[in-house]
Design a protein around this motif. Sequence first.
Motif, short mmCIF file in Angstrom:
data_model
loop_
_atom_site.label_atom_id
_atom_site.label_comp_id
_atom_site.label_asym_id
_atom_site.label_seq_id
_atom_site.Cartn_x
_atom_site.Cartn_y
_atom_site.Cartn_z
N UNK A 1 -11.21 -6.37 29.88
CA UNK A 1 -11.84 -5.11 29.51
C UNK A 1 -10.75 -4.04 29.43
N UNK A 2 -10.56 -3.49 28.24
CA UNK A 2 -9.62 -2.38 28.06
C UNK A 2 -10.41 -1.09 28.08
N UNK A 3 -10.12 -0.26 29.08
CA UNK A 3 -10.76 1.05 29.23
C UNK A 3 -9.66 2.09 29.34
N UNK A 4 -9.70 3.10 28.47
CA UNK A 4 -8.62 4.10 28.45
C UNK A 4 -8.97 5.37 29.22
N UNK A 5 -9.93 5.27 30.13
CA UNK A 5 -10.25 6.36 31.07
C UNK A 5 -10.66 7.64 30.36
#
Length: 347
Positions: free
Chosen positions: A282-286
């Motif tokens: 899971x790529x989450x860029x905040x």
Amino acid sequence: MTTIQRQHFGEHQGQAVSLFTLTNVNGMRLCVTDYGCIITQLWVPDRHGQTEDIVLGFDELASYQAGHPFFGAIAGRCANRIAGGRFSIDGDEHILATNELTTGQHLHGGLRGFDKYIWQAQPDGDGIIFSRTSADGEEGYPGNLRVCHRIGLTENNVMTLSFSAETDKPTLVNLVNHSYYNLLGHTHLIHNQQLKIEADFITPVDEVTMLPTGEIRRVAGTAFDFRNARRLGDAMLHRPAQDFDMNYVLKPGQGELHPAATLICPQSGRVMEVHTSLPGVQFYNAFKLSNKVWNGKAGHRYQAFSGLCLETQAFPDSIHHAHFGNVVLRPGEKYHSRTEHRFSTVA
């Protein structure tokens, strides 16, 4: 060799909380607490040998106890989202908290997930083994689940994250480390860093519920294409709110571990390569960090894009999508996963 020091970090519900500091021969330093298995600091050398803390977090236990967006913590018993907080195994329905208020879904284990407990901690060579038993019915999940989470730091600058679990009833297991990384240091933004993800496909979501639709979609020609390293600031311009929160279907590899992602910081020279035994990341860029005030380490305020998460995992809501893979653990079986974060530098 890696050294381990233990110090008092505070108290939680009348119990002492410890902070462990692991230091290797290169001066790399990893701090982790037995409250929620939270990685509070990760000091990594740059191309000139200068170390910087590259994970978001807090200086004191009270800030973690007050609630936070999973800075450095373990997420479980079943990480990511479960539709409607309901699932069935062998015809038995189980009801969980719908604790993500914005979507109405179950998220990261519920109201009191694994991140909100003190774990037993035992030094083990170049790492710490954290363990606890999640009781039958905890947060609505069936079965007594015995969990071990080993966090290590090798002499060649590799942070290792291993999980294992056994149960006495069929249950769901998807265990994740939820650290936010910024290779320039936790007081900066991520825009100038470059990301590559080893995936040709994603599991797209409904933009309201954030639940997977069940489709497995190619990234080619979309904003989600990180098959070649891209500057994050440029990639974010192709999303309506500069937002990324997406599960990537990793390419299978040879052996236990396969490449998941590479993060490169041209300014510092730091490189982080993620390898895992798990099928997704899971790529989450905040992008949501600015929704609340988060005053982090040294009083620095974390805003949107202060870091990014690369959560190696089973696919979100797998229990409702048979083709996503199995997340049911049964008696007599053993859950095991391993992820490595390999740090190096480029000129």
